[in-house]
Design a protein around this motif. Structure first.
Motif, PDB file in Angstrom:
ATOM      1  N   HIS A  79      27.896  41.142  30.745  1.00  0.00           N
ATOM      2  CA  HIS A  79      28.931  40.106  30.533  1.00  0.00           C
ATOM      3  C   HIS A  79      30.236  40.529  31.205  1.00  0.00           C
ATOM      4  N   LEU A  80      30.601  41.804  31.068  1.00  0.00           N
ATOM      5  CA  LEU A  80      31.837  42.288  31.662  1.00  0.00           C
ATOM      6  C   LEU A  80      31.786  42.215  33.185  1.00  0.00           C
ATOM      7  N   TYR A  81      30.623  42.468  33.748  1.00  0.00           N
ATOM      8  CA  TYR A  81      30.487  42.397  35.195  1.00  0.00           C
ATOM      9  C   TYR A  81      30.722  40.967  35.691  1.00  0.00           C
ATOM     10  N   GLN A  82      30.147  39.997  34.994  1.00  0.00           N
ATOM     11  CA  GLN A  82      30.359  38.605  35.374  1.00  0.00           C
ATOM     12  C   GLN A  82      31.827  38.213  35.231  1.00  0.00           C
ATOM     13  N   GLU A  83      32.467  38.706  34.167  1.00  0.00           N
ATOM     14  CA  GLU A  83      33.880  38.420  33.958  1.00  0.00           C
ATOM     15  C   GLU A  83      34.748  39.059  35.051  1.00  0.00           C
ATOM     16  N   SER A  84      34.354  40.245  35.515  1.00  0.00           N
ATOM     17  CA  SER A  84      35.162  40.958  36.508  1.00  0.00           C
ATOM     18  C   SER A  84      35.207  40.237  37.847  1.00  0.00           C
ATOM     19  N   LYS A  85      34.245  39.350  38.105  1.00  0.00           N
ATOM     20  CA  LYS A  85      34.215  38.616  39.365  1.00  0.00           C
ATOM     21  C   LYS A  85      35.155  37.415  39.359  1.00  0.00           C
ATOM     22  N   ARG A  86      35.690  37.074  38.162  1.00  0.00           N
ATOM     23  CA  ARG A  86      36.604  35.939  38.070  1.00  0.00           C
ATOM     24  C   ARG A  86      37.970  36.332  38.633  1.00  0.00           C
ATOM     25  N   LYS A  87      38.648  35.372  39.247  1.00  0.00           N
ATOM     26  CA  LYS A  87      39.916  35.629  39.905  1.00  0.00           C
ATOM     27  C   LYS A  87      40.957  36.130  38.907  1.00  0.00           C
ATOM     28  N   GLY A  88      41.609  37.235  39.258  1.00  0.00           N
ATOM     29  CA  GLY A  88      42.671  37.781  38.432  1.00  0.00           C
ATOM     30  C   GLY A  88      42.211  38.685  37.311  1.00  0.00           C
ATOM     31  N   VAL A  89      40.908  38.779  37.083  1.00  0.00           N
ATOM     32  CA  VAL A  89      40.395  39.619  35.999  1.00  0.00           C
ATOM     33  C   VAL A  89      40.176  41.031  36.534  1.00  0.00           C
TER      34      VAL A  89
END
Length: 427
Positions: A79-89
């Motif tokens: 889940h964190l990996y997917q979140e890290s690909k979001r802009k600004g995260v």
């Protein structure tokens, strides 16, 4: 903890990521992250104060741990990996959110280390992008060129050193007698002189030949290579084993060299290495000025407009080749290097020291501090001693030279004669 000071230097003076710094110094990304995080907590920045050497910095950042490790809540890495690909995260933001939910959880350095370990298990592909002035790829061509010895008629095979820039493909080539460390390092020096500039990163192919050695003291990248990079203000980012995309540029350059230089020279006979390099230089100019087929310009024009402006200027002096070795101080406060004995301060007896040898000078370091410097000697068994390195008792003992003893004997003999004459005259 090795190379703490190098980590701090590259983090402050280059644009490399933590992962790139880790690969450059043959460390794990978690180690680099841990060093930088601890340095930030300790308020330690580059350059470090002069009184702090590697050993003191290590003890400051890594005090001995005490207590029993706590059980931590493992994050949902997917889940964190997917979140890290979001802009600004960022990874730091994800860690803060994780700590809000689990106050007893991992600290930032451990969080990053485990996240990076998890990513290693995933099948990811990285597309290579080459920024202007960023990377110089280095390798040796497979085929060699014969050079005939005029006196003996013996044929020696010359190796081809190839270096090419990532953005412009501007290439440097030279013939060398071998792939030893000195040839490899000096090839870099002459390549920088040819470019009249220095790139941000050096990318050797899997640390082959002179760079990768079965060396207990310096496995992987040699200390000499690190010193070269430090002298020119760049970093080393070796191509990963079995990762062809990391070295695609230099493999293409080697292929071009084989077609446009080796093939052209195949019927010529060379009797000196310098003569061969003159022939290579003429063809190299032609190769770099050859127009591209699918785009405007040439390697040279692209280098002058793209790579050269983004590269660093050359230092005032070129790097002087030096070899590093490790030695233990004998009880006579001397170390032995290549069958020659060099003195060090007597307080270092039985301790290990680092020895840096150039063509003319031998320098001795202890915990990163230079403790002795001598002119290099070449006669086996020779003793090179600085009197100040001896303890006081030995210095006083050495003052009693044969010539001094003879002089004192003469003085004593003269005094005795005068005393005897005086006694005889009184009688």
């Amino acid at each position: 903890m090795p190379r703490i000071l190098d980590v701090l230097r590259l983090d402050a003076e280059s644009d490399l990521s933590e992962r790139a710094i880790a690969r450059s110094l043959s460390l794990s990304p978690s180690t680099v992250g841990n060093i930088l995080a601890r340095a930030k907590e300790a308020g330690l920045t580059w350059p470090v104060p002069a009184h702090l050497d590697e050993r003191k910095v290590e003890s400051m950042l890594f005090p001995k741990a005490t207590g029993i490790p706590k059980i931590r809540t493992e994050p949902d890495w997917s889940h964190l990996y997917q979140e890290s690909k979001r802009k600004g995260v960022t990874l730091q933001l994800l860690w803060l959110e994780y700590k809000n939910l689990h106050p007893e959880g991992y600290q930032y350095s451990q969080f990053c280390e485990r996240f990076n370990q998890w990513k290693k298990t995933q099948q990811l592909t990285l597309r290579q992008e080459h920024k202007a002035g960023d990377k110089l790829f280095i390798d040796y061509a497979g085929p060699t060129i014969p050079v005939i010895d005029v006196e003996t008629g013996e044929i020696k095979e010359a190796q081809l050193f190839v270096a090419t820039l990532g953005a412009s493909n501007y290439t440097y080539v030279e013939a060398q007698w071998g792939q030893d460390l000195q040839s490899f390092i000096n090839g870099h020096v002459r390549a920088f002189q040819y470019f009249d500039a220095v790139p941000e990163l050096l990318v050797p192919d899997n640390l082959k030949a002179a760079v990768k050695q079965a060396d207990r003291y310096e496995p992987g990248i040699t200390r000499t290579y690190y010193e070269l990079a430090s002298h020119y203000g760049c970093a080393i980012l070796p191509a990963r084993p079995r990762k062809p995309k990391d070295k695609a540029k230099v493999e293409s350059a080697v292929l071009l060299v084989e077609r446009w230089i080796l093939a052209v020279l195949r019927n010529r006979r060379f009797f000196r290495l310098g003569e061969l390099n003159e022939g290579i230089r003429e063809l190299l100019v032609r190769l770099n000025e050859k127009p591209f087929q699918k785009m405007e310009g040439s390697r040279k024009s692209l280098f002058e407009s793209l790579d050269k402006p983004a590269m660093k200027p050359l230092p005032a002096k070129p790097y002087e080749f030096a070899v590093w070795k490790m030695a233990r101080v004998n009880i006579d406060y001397h170390i032995t290097i290549d069958y020659v004995h060099y003195s060090v301060p007597y307080t270092l007896v039985k301790q290990e020291v680092d020895v840096r040898m150039t063509e003319f000078v031998v320098e001795i370091y202890h915990h990163g501090k230079r403790v002795a410097s001598h002119r290099k000697a070449h006669r086996k068994g020779q003793m090179v001693t600085e009197p100040a390195h001896r303890p006081k008792s030995h210095q006083k003992h050495m003052e009693w030279t044969p010539s001094r003893l003879i002089q004192l004997s003469k003085i004593s003999f003269g005094l005795n004669r005068r005393l005897n004459r005086k006694q005889n005259s009184s009688k």
